[in-house]
Design a protein around this motif. Sequence first.
Motif, mmCIF file in Angstrom:
data_model
loop_
_atom_site.group_PDB
_atom_site.id
_atom_site.type_symbol
_atom_site.label_atom_id
_atom_site.label_comp_id
_atom_site.label_asym_id
_atom_site.label_seq_id
_atom_site.Cartn_x
_atom_site.Cartn_y
_atom_site.Cartn_z
ATOM 1 N N ARG A 272 12.865 -6.256 -7.565
ATOM 2 C CA ARG A 272 14.474 -6.657 -6.125
ATOM 3 C C ARG A 272 14.589 -8.075 -7.090
ATOM 4 O O ARG A 272 14.751 -9.142 -6.649
ATOM 5 C CB ARG A 272 13.469 -7.380 -5.177
ATOM 6 N N ASP A 273 15.398 -7.371 -8.102
ATOM 7 C CA ASP A 273 15.923 -8.510 -8.934
ATOM 8 C C ASP A 273 17.045 -8.613 -8.683
ATOM 9 O O ASP A 273 17.871 -7.838 -9.182
ATOM 10 C CB ASP A 273 15.477 -7.701 -10.914
ATOM 11 N N TYR A 274 17.755 -9.418 -8.072
ATOM 12 C CA TYR A 274 19.012 -9.376 -7.652
ATOM 13 C C TYR A 274 19.787 -9.439 -8.445
ATOM 14 O O TYR A 274 21.320 -8.401 -8.404
ATOM 15 C CB TYR A 274 19.257 -10.229 -6.895
ATOM 16 N N PRO A 275 19.280 -10.642 -9.497
ATOM 17 C CA PRO A 275 20.887 -10.448 -10.158
ATOM 18 C C PRO A 275 21.186 -9.565 -11.119
ATOM 19 O O PRO A 275 22.017 -9.589 -12.133
ATOM 20 C CB PRO A 275 20.878 -11.880 -11.136
ATOM 21 N N VAL A 276 19.832 -8.798 -11.783
ATOM 22 C CA VAL A 276 20.570 -7.767 -12.413
ATOM 23 C C VAL A 276 20.706 -6.567 -11.678
ATOM 24 O O VAL A 276 21.809 -6.085 -12.585
ATOM 25 C CB VAL A 276 18.556 -7.410 -13.054
ATOM 26 N N ILE A 277 20.816 -6.202 -10.779
ATOM 27 C CA ILE A 277 20.714 -5.084 -9.943
ATOM 28 C C ILE A 277 22.214 -5.056 -9.349
ATOM 29 O O ILE A 277 23.164 -4.901 -10.307
ATOM 30 C CB ILE A 277 20.164 -4.827 -8.492
ATOM 31 N N GLN A 278 22.851 -6.675 -9.202
ATOM 32 C CA GLN A 278 23.961 -6.862 -9.036
ATOM 33 C C GLN A 278 24.874 -6.583 -10.257
ATOM 34 O O GLN A 278 26.009 -6.078 -9.492
ATOM 35 C CB GLN A 278 24.101 -8.376 -9.009
ATOM 36 N N PHE A 279 24.855 -7.211 -11.366
ATOM 37 C CA PHE A 279 25.368 -6.478 -12.631
ATOM 38 C C PHE A 279 25.912 -5.452 -13.046
ATOM 39 O O PHE A 279 26.700 -4.866 -13.615
ATOM 40 C CB PHE A 279 25.394 -8.060 -13.491
ATOM 41 N N TYR A 280 24.140 -5.280 -12.834
ATOM 42 C CA TYR A 280 24.705 -3.866 -13.162
ATOM 43 C C TYR A 280 25.692 -2.807 -11.869
ATOM 44 O O TYR A 280 26.229 -1.865 -13.012
ATOM 45 C CB TYR A 280 22.996 -3.417 -13.252
ATOM 46 N N ILE A 281 25.439 -2.987 -10.944
ATOM 47 C CA ILE A 281 26.137 -2.207 -10.400
ATOM 48 C C ILE A 281 27.890 -2.459 -10.407
ATOM 49 O O ILE A 281 28.435 -1.681 -10.712
ATOM 50 C CB ILE A 281 25.988 -2.725 -8.706
ATOM 51 N N VAL A 282 28.473 -3.803 -10.819
ATOM 52 C CA VAL A 282 29.708 -3.938 -11.239
ATOM 53 C C VAL A 282 30.097 -3.723 -12.526
ATOM 54 O O VAL A 282 30.825 -3.200 -12.421
ATOM 55 C CB VAL A 282 29.256 -5.821 -10.960
ATOM 56 N N PHE A 283 29.238 -3.638 -12.879
ATOM 57 C CA PHE A 283 29.046 -3.473 -14.450
ATOM 58 C C PHE A 283 29.321 -1.663 -14.659
ATOM 59 O O PHE A 283 30.519 -1.711 -15.769
ATOM 60 C CB PHE A 283 28.291 -3.765 -15.287
ATOM 61 N N MET A 284 28.540 -0.888 -14.038
ATOM 62 C CA MET A 284 28.609 0.445 -13.975
ATOM 63 C C MET A 284 30.394 0.600 -13.188
ATOM 64 O O MET A 284 30.659 1.753 -13.752
ATOM 65 C CB MET A 284 27.505 1.010 -12.958
ATOM 66 N N GLY A 285 30.518 -0.186 -12.684
ATOM 67 C CA GLY A 285 32.107 0.281 -11.669
ATOM 68 C C GLY A 285 33.155 -0.147 -12.311
ATOM 69 O O GLY A 285 33.986 0.449 -12.425
#
Lengths: 315, 520
Positions: A272-285
């Motif tokens: 549940r490492d929120y900042p990582v998940i958040q950035f990863y998804i935005v980056f992939m998008g």
Amino acid sequence: MIGLMIRRLLWLFPSLLFLSIGVFWLMHILPGSPAEAYLLNSQIPPTEEAVDTVTKDLGLDRPLYEQYWDWFTSAWQLDFGTSFYTGDSVVEEVFYYFPPTFELTIGAFIVTMGMSVFLGTLAVVYQGRWFDWFSRLFSVGGSALPTFWLGFLLVYFVSYQFGWLPSGGRGDWHHIILPVLTLAIPYISLYSRLFRTSLLEVRERSYVTYARARGLREMFLFRKHILRHALLPLFTVSGLAFGYLLAGTVIVESVFSWPGMGRYMVTAIINRDYPVIQFYIVFMGFIFIIVNMLVDVLQAWVDPRLRRQGRYRHD
Amino acid sequence: MKHVMKSAIVVLIMISGCQSGEGNQGDDTLVISWPQDIGPLDPHGYGENQMFAQNLVYEGLVQHDDEGEVQPHLAESWEVSDDEKTYTFFLQEDVRFSDGSDFNADIVKKNFDKVLDESEEHEWLELTNQIIDTEVIDPYIFEMTMEEPYYPVLEELALVRPFRISGDASFSEDQDFQEPIGTGPWALSERQQDEEAIFERNEHYWGEDPEMEELVVRVIPDGDARVMAFENEEIDMIYGNGLISLDAYDHLEQNDKYQSGTSPPQSTRTLALNTNRGATEDALVRRAIIHAFDTQTFIEDMLHNIEEQATSLFPDDMPYQPDTLDDYNYNPSQAEQLLEEAGWKRADDGHIREKDGEPLQLNFVYDANDQIQTMLAEFMQSDLRDIGIDIEIIGMENQAYLNAEKSGDFHIIYHETWGAEYDPHAMLSSMRVPSHADYQAQQGLDRKKALDEQIGEVLVETDEQKREELYHDIITTLHEEAIYVPVSMTSNLALYHNDLEGVRYSPIIYEFNLDDVRRK
């Protein structure tokens, strides 16, 4: 053409904004807390006080909109925060894990496209003969196999039985062959059939018949008139294919111990490492959007009709 | 077509020609694997810092031996003041860190102070809350004073973290961690994040040098991939708990190309029965459940006899474990009798028992990602159906499972003890905290409050005999109230190629004894 690109780029920002809000909201309604995941990983008993301390440390005790606003204002300045788990900058970490994943994706993309065209062409040349049947069998088999099983099959035969290639890890070029094949095979089986159909269709068009009547040589005909047109549908799907390949590395990276983003992301989700998940998804998008834009441009370049109409209309 | 096949064959031959046996990197190198990166190896850090790796590099004033007993280590001896609040440690004088710097009382104080300065991070360990003063008495004498006499001092100092000692070079100017320098047998020489870490023999090591010159830890996240790498001789040894499935272990163990071994038991797999909810409120029902579960068959059929059977919450050789506990043997007819006694009768038509028109239905909560827990749930469901209890098994995602532990929202829940280094004192201490499954499960006991008070007393009891009596009392209560279904004991499992020898085991889960491993 330039207009098309600018319009697409302008859409980038609202798309990413909605994506980031969506992910943020989804993450926070999932059960489980990053604080507990952290304690658990640390072999620290998750007592109430310990959880409270960590929750406060991570700033998770504040209202959700405030947390998002904080994230947004720093993200605007390209600061995407630090990982809850390692305490290191998320951007730095993602860029550490991105090159190996990109390597795999590019490799698999090239192999997929190259092999699809090659096999699709052969299937047309030997239409109705054993190779065509073989390629049909391959396409059914290749797309039906689960990736991890395909990976283990390859490891079992190529590494263990014959000892030709290492079973995992990242090192010299030997290491990349099996993961790239594992990633590419399902797509090759899909796209080679797509390309075969497309070739057969184009071959029957009237302008090809006329060109043949003009006495042009088959080889010239194929290169100048058939191939280019038959490639169009492949172009359309290639943008998506790239995205799928990039996201599909998750399982391959795990099977082949490949130190890439997929694995990094899975760990982040578990923790549940929120900042990582958040950035990863935005980056992939971001990558997804950019790649699809490039594909559109490429298509417009190959097919002059699109340039004039500004939208895609096949045939 | 022909030339296509031909070129394909040529390519394959080229590849196979280029490929030189990847496997053993050298006779003096031991290659193992781990599911995660070892982390930056901050001796006082958690999270990504892997304990087994911290244990390779850093040492403590005292440490566990192969039997799990606390022994002098960097401290040769110690004295305890009469009020049992002050410990004076006499340090070894010939110890150096891997960078050649001296080990002395100053650096010990520096490490302790760092831990105490960040006490919020470490407050889970009672000792960090107890120490109020540290002092350098002499270059090789270190003293610490505590608020109250707290008996598990040495046990807690022996843990892998946070009280291990790092060298001066490990501290940055701001006293943050910067590089891993320890006194242990191994020194980190290279780390490629998420790929591999290479440890070399610490040339300044004060004890006996490890047999191997180099230890390589490859990161392999997937269990099946690990098995493949092992069979393919890319790693020499699989060592640890839960690294591969027990099926795979059983399969490899029977292959005469490999050797295998298990450590002494570490922690207990158990099922906690909720005394505060539904039918399990009744001790008779709880006892019936324990008697109805065929642990031995479960271990034989599902765990391939790899784990030892547990007979109570804690293992027999744990300190303060009373030897007067009666085993709950497998006895379904006795279980049925207990249920009858509790008023649960078989309905005329149905198989499931009823009382006042209510069917005997219970839920079983577990972490669905864990293969063993899943097997356990299914096995129990079938065993209890035989005596007329209907079990609904609820496999949850890990975090949801933890939430259920905290909220007490279960009749039966999978649970493990903390392991040899924490049992019984730390595990019992946690039973007083509401966010633990133990607390929730015990909440329905009439004696719960008295039990918690006893646990509070035992931790600060200075009289050895009284302490023992208290422990016996607490553990016997937990056993007799039938709160836990003892299942099996986990261990570290080892698998290695035949050319290796000298593998040792410790009952402490993250203390790997790899120093004596050598090639024949």
